[in-house]
Design an enzyme around this catalytic site. Structure first.
Site, PDB file in Angstrom:
ATOM      1  N   GLU A 118      10.875  16.058  14.706  1.00 10.89           N
ATOM      2  CA  GLU A 118      11.492  15.802  13.287  1.00 10.89           C
ATOM      3  C   GLU A 118      10.685  16.729  12.477  1.00 10.89           C
ATOM      4  OE1 GLU A 118       9.864  12.347  11.484  1.00 10.89           O
ATOM      5  OE2 GLU A 118      11.877  11.826  10.385  1.00 10.89           O
ATOM      6  N   GLU A 172      10.796   0.993  10.121  1.00  9.83           N
ATOM      7  CA  GLU A 172      11.528   2.177   9.919  1.00  9.83           C
ATOM      8  C   GLU A 172      10.769   3.472  10.158  1.00  9.83           C
ATOM      9  OE1 GLU A 172      14.486   1.037   9.552  1.00  9.83           O
ATOM     10  OE2 GLU A 172      14.021  -0.859   8.753  1.00  9.83           O
ATOM     11  N   LYS A 223       0.754  -1.227   0.170  1.00 11.93           N
ATOM     12  CA  LYS A 223      -0.003  -0.096   0.205  1.00 11.93           C
ATOM     13  C   LYS A 223       0.837   1.438  -0.154  1.00 11.93           C
ATOM     14  CE  LYS A 223      -1.690   2.913   3.067  1.00 11.93           C
ATOM     15  NZ  LYS A 223      -1.448   4.069   2.124  1.00 11.93           N
ATOM     16  N   CYS A 241      14.775  10.601   5.914  1.00 12.49           N
ATOM     17  CA  CYS A 241      14.833  10.140   7.304  1.00 12.49           C
ATOM     18  C   CYS A 241      16.232  10.491   7.871  1.00 12.49           C
ATOM     19  CB  CYS A 241      14.443   8.814   7.343  1.00 12.49           C
ATOM     20  SG  CYS A 241      15.150   7.779   6.514  1.00 12.49           S
TER      21      CYS A 241
HETATM   22  P1  NAD Z   1       3.325   8.212   7.522  1.00  9.43           P
HETATM   23  O1  NAD Z   1       3.637   7.586   9.053  1.00  9.43           O
HETATM   24  O2  NAD Z   1       2.053   9.392   7.701  1.00  9.43           O
HETATM   25  O3  NAD Z   1       2.827   7.313   6.631  1.00  9.43           O
HETATM   26  C1  NAD Z   1       3.236   6.068   6.097  1.00  9.43           C
HETATM   27  C2  NAD Z   1       2.399   5.057   5.615  1.00  9.43           C
HETATM   28  O4  NAD Z   1       1.384   4.705   6.595  1.00  9.43           O
HETATM   29  C3  NAD Z   1       1.322   5.665   4.525  1.00  9.43           C
HETATM   30  O5  NAD Z   1       1.242   4.737   3.492  1.00  9.43           O
HETATM   31  C4  NAD Z   1      -0.043   5.929   5.084  1.00  9.43           C
HETATM   32  O6  NAD Z   1      -1.001   5.785   4.538  1.00  9.43           O
HETATM   33  C5  NAD Z   1       0.089   4.933   6.333  1.00  9.43           C
HETATM   34  N1  NAD Z   1      -0.791   4.690   7.381  1.00  9.43           N
HETATM   35  C6  NAD Z   1      -1.273   5.990   8.009  1.00  9.43           C
HETATM   36  N2  NAD Z   1      -1.826   5.645   9.012  1.00  9.43           N
HETATM   37  C7  NAD Z   1      -1.974   4.348   9.255  1.00  9.43           C
HETATM   38  C8  NAD Z   1      -2.613   3.386  10.178  1.00  9.43           C
HETATM   39  N3  NAD Z   1      -3.372   3.724  10.890  1.00  9.43           N
HETATM   40  N4  NAD Z   1      -2.424   2.060   9.636  1.00  9.43           N
HETATM   41  C9  NAD Z   1      -1.534   1.811   8.695  1.00  9.43           C
HETATM   42  N5  NAD Z   1      -1.273   2.513   7.917  1.00  9.43           N
HETATM   43  C10 NAD Z   1      -1.251   3.773   8.179  1.00  9.43           C
HETATM   44  O7  NAD Z   1       4.786   8.581   7.278  1.00  9.43           O
HETATM   45  P2  NAD Z   1       4.936   9.612   6.061  1.00  9.43           P
HETATM   46  O8  NAD Z   1       4.533  11.048   6.419  1.00  9.43           O
HETATM   47  O9  NAD Z   1       4.510   9.093   4.721  1.00  9.43           O
HETATM   48  O10 NAD Z   1       6.618   9.575   6.020  1.00  9.43           O
HETATM   49  C11 NAD Z   1       7.583  10.409   6.562  1.00  9.43           C
HETATM   50  C12 NAD Z   1       8.087   9.733   7.855  1.00  9.43           C
HETATM   51  O11 NAD Z   1       8.810   8.580   7.528  1.00  9.43           O
HETATM   52  C13 NAD Z   1       9.149  10.498   8.604  1.00  9.43           C
HETATM   53  O12 NAD Z   1       8.811  10.118   9.941  1.00  9.43           O
HETATM   54  C14 NAD Z   1      10.270   9.830   8.119  1.00  9.43           C
HETATM   55  O13 NAD Z   1      11.467   9.767   9.319  1.00  9.43           O
HETATM   56  C15 NAD Z   1       9.976   8.391   8.023  1.00  9.43           C
HETATM   57  N6  NAD Z   1      10.942   7.633   7.245  1.00  9.43           N
HETATM   58  C16 NAD Z   1      11.795   6.761   8.077  1.00  9.43           C
HETATM   59  C17 NAD Z   1      12.601   5.943   7.238  1.00  9.43           C
HETATM   60  C18 NAD Z   1      13.835   5.035   7.970  1.00  9.43           C
HETATM   61  O14 NAD Z   1      14.423   4.553   7.349  1.00  9.43           O
HETATM   62  N7  NAD Z   1      13.529   5.049   9.343  1.00  9.43           N
HETATM   63  C19 NAD Z   1      12.814   6.459   5.859  1.00  9.43           C
HETATM   64  C20 NAD Z   1      11.853   7.188   5.306  1.00  9.43           C
HETATM   65  C21 NAD Z   1      11.169   7.774   5.988  1.00  9.43           C
END
Ligand code: NAD
Length: 471
Positions: A374, A244, A168, A278
């Site tokens: 962040e 992650e 997804k 990230c």
């Molecule tokens: P997000 O948490 O808003 O969303 C990530 C995914 O989760 C999306 O596909 C979203 O639709 C889904 N999602 C949201 N609520 C959900 C739920 N209740 N149940 C299941 N799925 C759900 O994150 P984002 O804003 O898309 O990405 C940015 C974040 O990702 C930042 O915090 C960044 O640090 C992190 N990130 C971490 C790494 C790493 O390797 N540690 C890499 C890239 C990004």
């Protein structure tokens, strides 16, 4: 959506609209899946699992190499969609496609090289070893910050080892996800049901995937807050989870640091992808002896960048991904200024689209909200420190533990910090992320499990103990 080798609408007929962040205008619609669609996609992945996992590694590898070739062939088209929907400058998006293709090739070769060991046990005529088996059906929930490469990072090792998947993508980058699915649909030899793409909201489609009883493992990248919700959804069926999550990475600039060299890495990383990385720098602790030089050179770099339409090949920084995220980042800038920070450059939001000019905030303090949380945007938070400060304590004072950056000419001093920094990765005088390296070694609220390299590959296997008495 792409389920069981077919293109389908959501069972409910619901759709979501995605927006071009450079203009703020809608660009298209994608199906909005609910639990029923998730169930069908998981069923397809389950049905495909026995045959796919039963193939010899060499046969699966032929498919992975064909995927890599197809991604390269279609890199221009994928890059255009990612640029239009996510705002990635063309050259970066094209480079991400090349990186995505490499992930499939690397994973195929690495999977073929995996081998086990016999374990000596204190009994005669007993053979003990650990057999690596695929985990089964994997639900992937990906973030918007690097739509194409994040898909490849997860998918390549998982299918290389015989797992089948339902992915997804983030709702705001659904079309980029479907473009990737389109490329996969053209790969000869990829059996139907091995990879399925569903689009929809996190709260409905994502939550249904994370809690589905027939999903064996969840691979997630996103914020720590969402990660916690997903862990809770996955708990009732005790799924394996690789998470992650977010970070707020400390950068330690020693008085003897090579400032020009550090800025080539750090300032680039700060503004590349509009700071939505990230692993990027989160808060900078700069020694007072080099502070003024660091601030002025950082600002000069920020002002040199060409910001604008991502399809223009000379553009170096595009918009932020959404209006909501732009407003959140502006909130951090305003908050820091209200708390006494100095705006050296940037901080300007566009009227059209979701841009913010590359921003440098000086004279920040460790306690400011912008330094504690962040930001995930093109905003450098610079903090001056003196010899009286406990730099390690400042760096470790965070709920996150993703990575830390250290810049010093005294390699011994830098290396002595490695064991003291409570993070999953330490970069000294560089930042390098290669296929061979594990990423996602994060600790604290930045994640669990590993991604990347052989460590990450092994996450997509279960270790089965085999013990045979051959008396
Ligand atoms: P997000 O948490 O808003 O969303 C990530 C995914 O989760 C999306 O596909 C979203 O639709 C889904 N999602 C949201 N609520 C959900 C739920 N209740 N149940 C299941 N799925 C759900 O994150 P984002 O804003 O898309 O990405 C940015 C974040 O990702 C930042 O915090 C960044 O640090 C992190 N990130 C971490 C790494 C790493 O390797 N540690 C890499 C890239 C990004």
């Amino acid at each position: 959506m792409y389920i069981n080798g077919d293109w389908v609408f959501a069972a409910s007929g619901d759709k979501l609209t995605t927006v071009n962040p450079s203009t703020g205008e809608p660009i298209g619609t994608a199906p909005s899946a609910n639990a029923r669609d998730v169930d069908i996609a998981v069923g397809a992945a389950r049905a495909a699992f026995p045959a796919w996992s039963g193939l010899p590694q060499g046969e699966r590898n032929k498919v992975l190499f064909a995927i890599a070739a197809k991604i390269r062939e279609n890199a221009h088209d994928i890059a255009l969609v990612e640029g239009e929907e996510h705002g990635t400058p063309y050259n970066d998006a094209f480079g991400a496609c090349m990186g995505a293709a490499e992930k499939f090739e690397w994973s195929a070769n690495a999977a073929a090289a995996l081998k086990g060991d016999e374990i000596p046990v204190p009994a005669a005529n007993t053979l003990t070893y650990v057999k690596r088996e695929p985990v089964g059906v994997i639900g992937f929930i990906t973030p918007w910050n690097l739509p194409t490469i994040m898909t490849a990072v997860k998918l390549a090792p998982a299918i290389a080892l015989g797992n089948t998947c339902v992915i997804k993508p983030p709702s705001i980058n659904s079309l980029t996800g479907l473009k990737f699915a389109h490329v996969l649909s053209m790969v000869e030899g990829l059996p139907k049901g091995v990879v399925n793409f569903i689009t929809g909201s996190g709260s409905v489609a994502g939550a249904a995937l994370a809690s589905h009883p027939d999903v064996d493992m969840i691979g997630f990248t996103g914020s720590s807050e969402t990660g916690k919700a997903i862990l809770a959804s996955a708990a009732p069926t005790v799924k394996k989870c690789v998470m992650e999550l977010g970070g707020n990475n400390p950068v330690l600039i020693f008085p003897d640091a090579d400032i020009d060299a550090s800025l080539k890495v750090l300032a680039w990383r700060q503004f590349n992808n509009s700071g939505q990385h990230c692993s990027g720098p989160g808060r900078y602790y700069v020694h007072e002896k080099v502070y003024d030089e660091f601030v002025s050179k950082f600002a000069a770099y920020a002002e040199s960048l060409k910001v604008g339409d991502p399809s223009d090949k000379s553009v170096q920084m595009g918009p932020l991904v959404s209006r909501e995220h732009q407003q959140k980042v502006l909130g951090y800038i305003d908050g820091a200024l209200a708390e006494g920070a100095r705006l050296v450059t940037g901080g300007v939001a566009s009227e059209t689209g979701f841009f913010i000019t590359p921003t440098v905030l000086a004279d920040c303090t460790h306690g400011m909200k912008a330094a504690r949380e962040e930001i995930f945007g093109p905003v450098a938070v610079l903090i001056k420190y003196t010899d009286a400060d406990d730099l390690v304590a400042l760096a470790n004072d965070s709920d996150y533990g993703l990575c830390a950056h250290v810049w010093t000419r005294d390699i011994g001093a830098g290396m002595k910090l490695i064991g003291k920094l409570h993070v999953g990765a330490v970069f000294i005088n560089c930042q390098m992320l290669a296929n061979e390296q594990p990423w996602g070694t994060s600790i604290k609220e930045s994640g669990i499990g590993k991604e990347g390299g052989t460590y990450g590959l092994l996450e997509f296997t279960d270790a089965k103990l085999v013990c045979v008495n051959y008396n």
